[in-house]
Design an enzyme around this catalytic site. Structure first.
Site, mmCIF file in Angstrom:
data_model
loop_
_atom_site.group_PDB
_atom_site.id
_atom_site.type_symbol
_atom_site.label_atom_id
_atom_site.label_comp_id
_atom_site.label_asym_id
_atom_site.label_seq_id
_atom_site.Cartn_x
_atom_site.Cartn_y
_atom_site.Cartn_z
ATOM 1 N N LYS A 195 0.868 -1.173 0.000
ATOM 2 C CA LYS A 195 0.000 0.000 0.000
ATOM 3 C C LYS A 195 0.907 1.225 0.000
ATOM 4 O O LYS A 195 1.403 1.657 1.033
ATOM 5 C CB LYS A 195 -0.912 -0.011 1.232
ATOM 6 C CG LYS A 195 -2.183 0.842 1.088
ATOM 7 C CD LYS A 195 -1.919 2.328 0.937
ATOM 8 C CE LYS A 195 -1.316 2.927 2.201
ATOM 9 N NZ LYS A 195 -0.994 4.416 2.008
ATOM 10 N N GLU A 271 9.194 1.276 11.127
ATOM 11 C CA GLU A 271 10.251 2.281 10.980
ATOM 12 C C GLU A 271 9.564 3.629 11.055
ATOM 13 O O GLU A 271 8.888 4.040 10.111
ATOM 14 C CB GLU A 271 10.997 2.078 9.660
ATOM 15 C CG GLU A 271 12.321 2.816 9.613
ATOM 16 C CD GLU A 271 12.214 4.136 8.893
ATOM 17 O OE1 GLU A 271 12.232 5.178 9.604
ATOM 18 O OE2 GLU A 271 12.115 4.150 7.669
ATOM 19 N N CYS A 305 13.500 10.638 7.283
ATOM 20 C CA CYS A 305 13.497 10.349 8.716
ATOM 21 C C CYS A 305 14.908 10.356 9.278
ATOM 22 O O CYS A 305 15.106 10.522 10.484
ATOM 23 C CB CYS A 305 12.817 9.013 8.982
ATOM 24 S SG CYS A 305 13.546 7.638 8.075
ATOM 25 N N GLU A 402 9.792 16.582 14.106
ATOM 26 C CA GLU A 402 10.536 16.201 12.912
ATOM 27 C C GLU A 402 10.258 17.251 11.841
ATOM 28 O O GLU A 402 9.122 17.427 11.401
ATOM 29 C CB GLU A 402 10.089 14.812 12.461
ATOM 30 C CG GLU A 402 10.973 14.188 11.422
ATOM 31 C CD GLU A 402 10.632 12.726 11.162
ATOM 32 O OE1 GLU A 402 11.481 12.000 10.638
ATOM 33 O OE2 GLU A 402 9.505 12.316 11.493
#
Length: 498
Positions: A195, A271, A305, A402
């Site tokens: 997906k 993750e 990331c 982030e």
């Protein structure tokens, strides 16, 4: 790559984008066939450099997700029984086909993701490497045999495919995140449903077509594109035939998926988010540290990331580092990703620009000094300039969130203990970076940092041969290396006497 009869395209604004997108599949890939969504719905894909629609893609729903599980189940027994050598051969064919189509794939990534073409080319090479690594690894599944301490029997330990896997990937590395999950699943003998992110579905679908041409059997890999990710993934996770979830994305969504997976006790590899500290000691080589900072911050335009989020610089080198770093950032050429001289493309969406703008404004309101950049660019598309902030306050939101953009907050420190405490003061623990000419100190600090990966005197850590993953709220499990294939294998112990 020639389009299959089921493919379709949409009239586009940019001729360059049109030429790239023309050959990309736009339907669901289920059971080895390109098919429309059951409700025949579609959604639009946008070029971040202009905001223009470049394609329409099938919008799958719960029924399509379950159809993909059906196809994966139908193929599972045969693929599990396929010899490791045959699986290896198929994956190696995928590797070679990706390399043959590397330039087209890079341009496709750039058109739907926005990243500079140089970044996209690097991603394609990285994505291909997972096919090669796991093509080699497929024939090396572990096993053990030996006598029990009592001598009464033999202990046999085998590893077998965990079962059908649901793979959920983000938009920032649409090729590499797909192959990093698909390749070990197939090497282990699992079938899967991918997906991909709705922002960048075309690259994933193109990878599916390449795998079909490489000889991956029907149903072994299925791809469901959808704007209804939550309900579709939830339905698949609640299907008792699904035994594995691998997810790359935000920590918030990861927590939700872990709760969903708990209902059927589905094995999870997660993750998740990062907030990487970049530590520069006084004894670091200045040019090496600045070069490393540019890679750690600006790889993929900061939308990674693993991107350095917080730059902790010891006071003796602070002024020189900040000046040189800002000079390098200011010199970057910003523009559309396909332009040959572009070094920094747009962010993925308008919402991404708004988030970066909010974080910078908050930092400045709390006392940060703007060294270079700041303020969105007055042009079509989703752009934000390379930005360096100095004197950033400890309570600035930019040190907690982030960033996912081309912004670097710089914070001074004095002692090793102080910087370790600041670096670890986050819920995340994916990656850290340390720059020092004293290897003994660098290794000691690396050991104290609460992160799953550490780069010493280098701004990139990703490698198909290395275990990628984090600590704390940055996830569970590892991808890449031998550890990545183990995520798709169950351990079976047999006590045998004869």
């Amino acid at each position: 790559m020639k389009p299959t009869p089921a493919q379709k395209t949409t009239p586009l604004v940019s001729p360059a984008s049109a030429a790239v997108v023309r050959d990309a599949p736009t339907q669901l890939f289920i059971g080895g066939e390109w098919v429309s969504a059951k409700e025949d719905r579609t959604f639009e894909v946008v070029d971040p450099s202009t905001g223009d629609v470049i394609a329409t893609v099938s919008d799958g729903d719960i029924g399509d997700g379950i159809s993909a599980v059906d196809a994966a189940e139908k193929a599972a027994a045969v693929w599990k029984a396929t010899s490791p050598r045959r699986r290896s051969d198929v994956l190696m064919k995928c590797f070679h086909l990706v390399l043959e189509r590397a330039e087209w794939l890079a341009q496709l990534i750039t058109v739907e993701n926005g990243k500079a073409l140089a970044d996209a080319r690097s991603e394609v090479a990285y994505a291909a490497e997972f096919f090669r690594w796991y093509g080699e690894e497929a024939v090396r599944a572990p096993g053990e045999f030996g006598p029990a301490p009592s001598g009464a029997n033999q202990i046999i330990v085998n590893h077998e495919p965990i079962g059908i896997a649901v793979l959920v990937t983000p938009w920032n590395f649409p090729a590499a995140m797909a192959t990093r999950k698909i390749a070990p699943a197939l090497a282990a003998g699992c079938t899967c449903i991918l997906k991909p992110a709705a922002e960048t579905p075309l690259t994933a679908l193109a990878i599916g077509e390449i795998m079909r041409q490489a000889g991956v059997p029907a149903g072994v890999v299925n791809i469901v594109t959808t704007r209804k990710a939550g309900p579709v993934v939830s339905a698949m996770l609640h299907d008792k035939r699904v035994r594995k979830l691998s997810f790359t994305g935000s920590t918030g969504v990861g927590r939700t998926l872990l709760r969903e997976a708990a209902d059927q006790v589905v094995s999870c590899s997660m993750e998740l988010g990062g907030n990487a500290p970049f530590v520069v000691f006084d004894d670091a080589d200045l040019e090496t540290a600045v070069a490393g900072a540019m890679v750690a911050k600006m790889r993929n335009g900061g939308e990674a990331c693993t991107a350095a989020n917080r730059f902790y610089v010891q006071k003796g080198i602070l002024e020189n580092f900040t000046r040189r770093f800002a000079e390098e950032m200011a010199a970057l050429k910003v523009g559309a990703g396909l332009a040959p001289d572009t070094q920094l493309g747009p962010l993925i969406t308008e919402a991404a620009v708004a988030k970066v703008e909010r974080l910078v404004d908050d930092a400045i309101a709390k006392g940060a000094r703007l060294v270079t950049g700041g303020g969105r660019l007055n042009r079509d598309g989703f752009y934000y300039p390379p930005t360096v902030l100095a004197d950033v306050s400890p309570d600035a939101e930019i040190l907690r969130e982030e960033i996912f953009g081309p912004v670097a907050p710089v914070i001074a420190f004095e002692t090793e203990d102080e910087v370790v405490q600041m670096a670890n003061d986050t819920e995340y623990g994916l990656v850290s970076y340390v720059f020092s000419s004293d290897l003994k100190r660098a290794l000691a600090v690396a050991g104290r940092l609460e992160s799953g990966m550490v780069g010493i005197n280098r701004g990139v850590v990703s490698d198909a041969a290395a275990p990628f993953g984090g600590m704390k709220q940055s996830g569970l499990g590892r991808e890449g290396s031998h550890h990545g294939m183990l995520e798709y294998l169950e351990t079976k112990y047999i006590a045998a006497s004869w």
